[in-house]
Design a protein around this motif. Structure first.
Motif, PDB file in Angstrom:
ATOM      1  N   LEU A 179       0.830  -1.211   0.000  1.00 47.06           N
ATOM      2  CA  LEU A 179       0.000   0.000   0.000  1.00 47.06           C
ATOM      3  C   LEU A 179       0.866   1.263   0.000  1.00 47.06           C
ATOM      4  O   LEU A 179       0.510   2.269  -0.611  1.00 47.06           O
ATOM      5  CB  LEU A 179      -0.946  -0.017   1.201  1.00 47.06           C
ATOM      6  CG  LEU A 179      -2.064  -1.066   1.090  1.00 47.06           C
ATOM      7  CD1 LEU A 179      -2.727  -1.297   2.443  1.00 47.06           C
ATOM      8  CD2 LEU A 179      -3.109  -0.653   0.059  1.00 47.06           C
ATOM      9  N   HIS A 180       2.012   1.181   0.668  1.00 50.23           N
ATOM     10  CA  HIS A 180       2.955   2.308   0.663  1.00 50.23           C
ATOM     11  C   HIS A 180       3.384   2.618  -0.780  1.00 50.23           C
ATOM     12  O   HIS A 180       3.344   3.768  -1.215  1.00 50.23           O
ATOM     13  CB  HIS A 180       4.171   1.944   1.530  1.00 50.23           C
ATOM     14  CG  HIS A 180       5.235   2.998   1.588  1.00 50.23           C
ATOM     15  ND1 HIS A 180       5.583   3.644   2.751  1.00 50.23           N
ATOM     16  CD2 HIS A 180       6.038   3.512   0.619  1.00 50.23           C
ATOM     17  CE1 HIS A 180       6.541   4.518   2.487  1.00 50.23           C
ATOM     18  NE2 HIS A 180       6.842   4.455   1.194  1.00 50.23           N
ATOM     19  N   GLU A 181       3.756   1.570  -1.494  1.00 50.62           N
ATOM     20  CA  GLU A 181       4.177   1.792  -2.891  1.00 50.62           C
ATOM     21  C   GLU A 181       3.002   2.246  -3.745  1.00 50.62           C
ATOM     22  O   GLU A 181       3.160   3.092  -4.617  1.00 50.62           O
ATOM     23  CB  GLU A 181       4.823   0.533  -3.475  1.00 50.62           C
ATOM     24  CG  GLU A 181       6.099   0.069  -2.755  1.00 50.62           C
ATOM     25  CD  GLU A 181       7.116   1.186  -2.504  1.00 50.62           C
ATOM     26  OE1 GLU A 181       7.171   2.145  -3.295  1.00 50.62           O
ATOM     27  OE2 GLU A 181       7.857   1.098  -1.511  1.00 50.62           O
ATOM     28  N   ALA A 213       0.553   4.048  -2.736  1.00 49.83           N
ATOM     29  CA  ALA A 213       0.293   5.453  -2.400  1.00 49.83           C
ATOM     30  C   ALA A 213       1.223   6.364  -3.198  1.00 49.83           C
ATOM     31  O   ALA A 213       0.877   7.507  -3.507  1.00 49.83           O
ATOM     32  CB  ALA A 213       0.470   5.683  -0.903  1.00 49.83           C
ATOM     33  N   HIS A 214       2.394   5.846  -3.582  1.00 46.30           N
ATOM     34  CA  HIS A 214       3.319   6.640  -4.394  1.00 46.30           C
ATOM     35  C   HIS A 214       2.776   6.882  -5.798  1.00 46.30           C
ATOM     36  O   HIS A 214       3.249   7.768  -6.497  1.00 46.30           O
ATOM     37  CB  HIS A 214       4.684   5.954  -4.487  1.00 46.30           C
ATOM     38  CG  HIS A 214       5.556   6.227  -3.300  1.00 46.30           C
ATOM     39  ND1 HIS A 214       5.742   7.491  -2.803  1.00 46.30           N
ATOM     40  CD2 HIS A 214       6.283   5.407  -2.505  1.00 46.30           C
ATOM     41  CE1 HIS A 214       6.555   7.427  -1.751  1.00 46.30           C
ATOM     42  NE2 HIS A 214       6.888   6.164  -1.541  1.00 46.30           N
ATOM     43  N   LEU A 215       1.794   6.098  -6.197  1.00 49.62           N
ATOM     44  CA  LEU A 215       1.176   6.361  -7.499  1.00 49.62           C
ATOM     45  C   LEU A 215       0.423   7.689  -7.439  1.00 49.62           C
ATOM     46  O   LEU A 215       0.230   8.345  -8.451  1.00 49.62           O
ATOM     47  CB  LEU A 215       0.206   5.236  -7.877  1.00 49.62           C
ATOM     48  CG  LEU A 215       0.831   3.865  -8.170  1.00 49.62           C
ATOM     49  CD1 LEU A 215      -0.258   2.820  -8.303  1.00 49.62           C
ATOM     50  CD2 LEU A 215       1.683   3.912  -9.424  1.00 49.62           C
ATOM     51  N   ASN A 272       6.419  11.123  -3.417  1.00 48.15           N
ATOM     52  CA  ASN A 272       7.364  11.663  -2.430  1.00 48.15           C
ATOM     53  C   ASN A 272       6.917  11.195  -1.058  1.00 48.15           C
ATOM     54  O   ASN A 272       5.979  10.415  -0.953  1.00 48.15           O
ATOM     55  CB  ASN A 272       7.350  13.197  -2.492  1.00 48.15           C
ATOM     56  CG  ASN A 272       5.918  13.710  -2.473  1.00 48.15           C
ATOM     57  OD1 ASN A 272       5.134  13.312  -1.614  1.00 48.15           O
ATOM     58  ND2 ASN A 272       5.570  14.565  -3.412  1.00 48.15           N
ATOM     59  N   HIS A 273       7.601  11.670  -0.016  1.00 48.63           N
ATOM     60  CA  HIS A 273       7.190  11.304   1.336  1.00 48.63           C
ATOM     61  C   HIS A 273       6.679  12.544   2.079  1.00 48.63           C
ATOM     62  O   HIS A 273       7.012  12.775   3.241  1.00 48.63           O
ATOM     63  CB  HIS A 273       8.346  10.640   2.095  1.00 48.63           C
ATOM     64  CG  HIS A 273       8.658   9.261   1.578  1.00 48.63           C
ATOM     65  ND1 HIS A 273       9.866   8.908   1.060  1.00 48.63           N
ATOM     66  CD2 HIS A 273       7.892   8.156   1.500  1.00 48.63           C
ATOM     67  CE1 HIS A 273       9.829   7.634   0.668  1.00 48.63           C
ATOM     68  NE2 HIS A 273       8.654   7.158   0.926  1.00 48.63           N
ATOM     69  N   SER A 274       5.893  13.305   1.395  1.00 50.79           N
ATOM     70  CA  SER A 274       5.342  14.523   1.978  1.00 50.79           C
ATOM     71  C   SER A 274       4.242  14.187   2.984  1.00 50.79           C
ATOM     72  O   SER A 274       3.833  13.039   3.129  1.00 50.79           O
ATOM     73  CB  SER A 274       4.755  15.400   0.871  1.00 50.79           C
ATOM     74  OG  SER A 274       3.686  14.689   0.267  1.00 50.79           O
ATOM     75  N   ARG A 282       1.208  14.955   2.676  1.00 51.41           N
ATOM     76  CA  ARG A 282       0.065  14.453   1.910  1.00 51.41           C
ATOM     77  C   ARG A 282       0.203  12.970   1.594  1.00 51.41           C
ATOM     78  O   ARG A 282      -0.778  12.229   1.574  1.00 51.41           O
ATOM     79  CB  ARG A 282      -0.096  15.252   0.613  1.00 51.41           C
ATOM     80  CG  ARG A 282      -0.993  16.455   0.818  1.00 51.41           C
ATOM     81  CD  ARG A 282      -0.981  17.391  -0.353  1.00 51.41           C
ATOM     82  NE  ARG A 282      -1.335  16.739  -1.614  1.00 51.41           N
ATOM     83  CZ  ARG A 282      -1.065  17.263  -2.801  1.00 51.41           C
ATOM     84  NH1 ARG A 282      -0.441  18.414  -2.882  1.00 51.41           N
ATOM     85  NH2 ARG A 282      -1.417  16.638  -3.904  1.00 51.41           N
ATOM     86  N   PHE A 283       1.448  12.561   1.329  1.00 54.79           N
ATOM     87  CA  PHE A 283       1.690  11.144   1.073  1.00 54.79           C
ATOM     88  C   PHE A 283       1.291  10.305   2.285  1.00 54.79           C
ATOM     89  O   PHE A 283       0.587   9.316   2.170  1.00 54.79           O
ATOM     90  CB  PHE A 283       3.174  10.908   0.736  1.00 54.79           C
ATOM     91  CG  PHE A 283       3.540   9.452   0.725  1.00 54.79           C
ATOM     92  CD1 PHE A 283       3.261   8.658  -0.377  1.00 54.79           C
ATOM     93  CD2 PHE A 283       4.151   8.855   1.829  1.00 54.79           C
ATOM     94  CE1 PHE A 283       3.574   7.307  -0.381  1.00 54.79           C
ATOM     95  CE2 PHE A 283       4.465   7.510   1.830  1.00 54.79           C
ATOM     96  CZ  PHE A 283       4.171   6.734   0.717  1.00 54.79           C
ATOM     97  N   TRP A 284       1.730  10.730   3.472  1.00 56.88           N
ATOM     98  CA  TRP A 284       1.450   9.941   4.687  1.00 56.88           C
ATOM     99  C   TRP A 284      -0.038   9.949   5.043  1.00 56.88           C
ATOM    100  O   TRP A 284      -0.550   8.982   5.610  1.00 56.88           O
ATOM    101  CB  TRP A 284       2.319  10.421   5.856  1.00 56.88           C
ATOM    102  CG  TRP A 284       3.750  10.006   5.643  1.00 56.88           C
ATOM    103  CD1 TRP A 284       4.801  10.812   5.311  1.00 56.88           C
ATOM    104  CD2 TRP A 284       4.274   8.659   5.680  1.00 56.88           C
ATOM    105  NE1 TRP A 284       5.932  10.048   5.145  1.00 56.88           N
ATOM    106  CE2 TRP A 284       5.650   8.740   5.371  1.00 56.88           C
ATOM    107  CE3 TRP A 284       3.701   7.402   5.947  1.00 56.88           C
ATOM    108  CZ2 TRP A 284       6.476   7.603   5.325  1.00 56.88           C
ATOM    109  CZ3 TRP A 284       4.527   6.268   5.900  1.00 56.88           C
ATOM    110  CH2 TRP A 284       5.892   6.377   5.593  1.00 56.88           C
TER     111      TRP A 284
END
Ligand SMILES: [Zn+2]
Length: 97
Positions: free
Chosen positions: A56-58, A60-62, A66-68, A70-72
């Motif tokens: 799911l982490h990967e 979410a990168h779609l 980045n690891h902003s 908003r990403f988290w």
């Protein structure tokens, strides 16, 4: 494992083009701008919660490459148990070596 990626992607309406399982020393997975998700084969050694989280982490990168913040927020939405999974990974970081 790739089947699970497509399953989770479909569940969250995300478009994955390709899934590769690789032998990576330094990371659990990655995601390219073109929609290819690479996963470390060592994921088979982790609990399902952790495996799903990494997928799911990967995924979410779609949405956020980045690891902003908003990403988290997106990760938390896709995988409410992500903190527990992150914690497990920290405690078992030796698995990558
Ligand atoms: Zn990431």
């Amino acid at each position: 494992m790739p089947a699970r990626v497509f399953e989770l992607a479909a569940l969250h309406q995300l478009a994955v083009k390709r899934v590769m399982v690789r032998n990576q020393r330094s990371r659990w997975g990655s995601c390219s701008r073109r929609g290819t998700i690479s996963l470390n084969w060592r994921l088979v050694q982790t609990p399902i919660l952790v495996r799903d989280y990494l997928i799911l982490h990967e995924l979410a990168h779609l949405r956020e490459m980045n690891h902003s913040r908003r990403f988290w927020i997106e990760v938390a939405r896709l995988c409410p148990g992500f903190r527990e999974a992150e914690c497990w990974l920290k405690q078992h970081s030796g698995l990558l070596a």
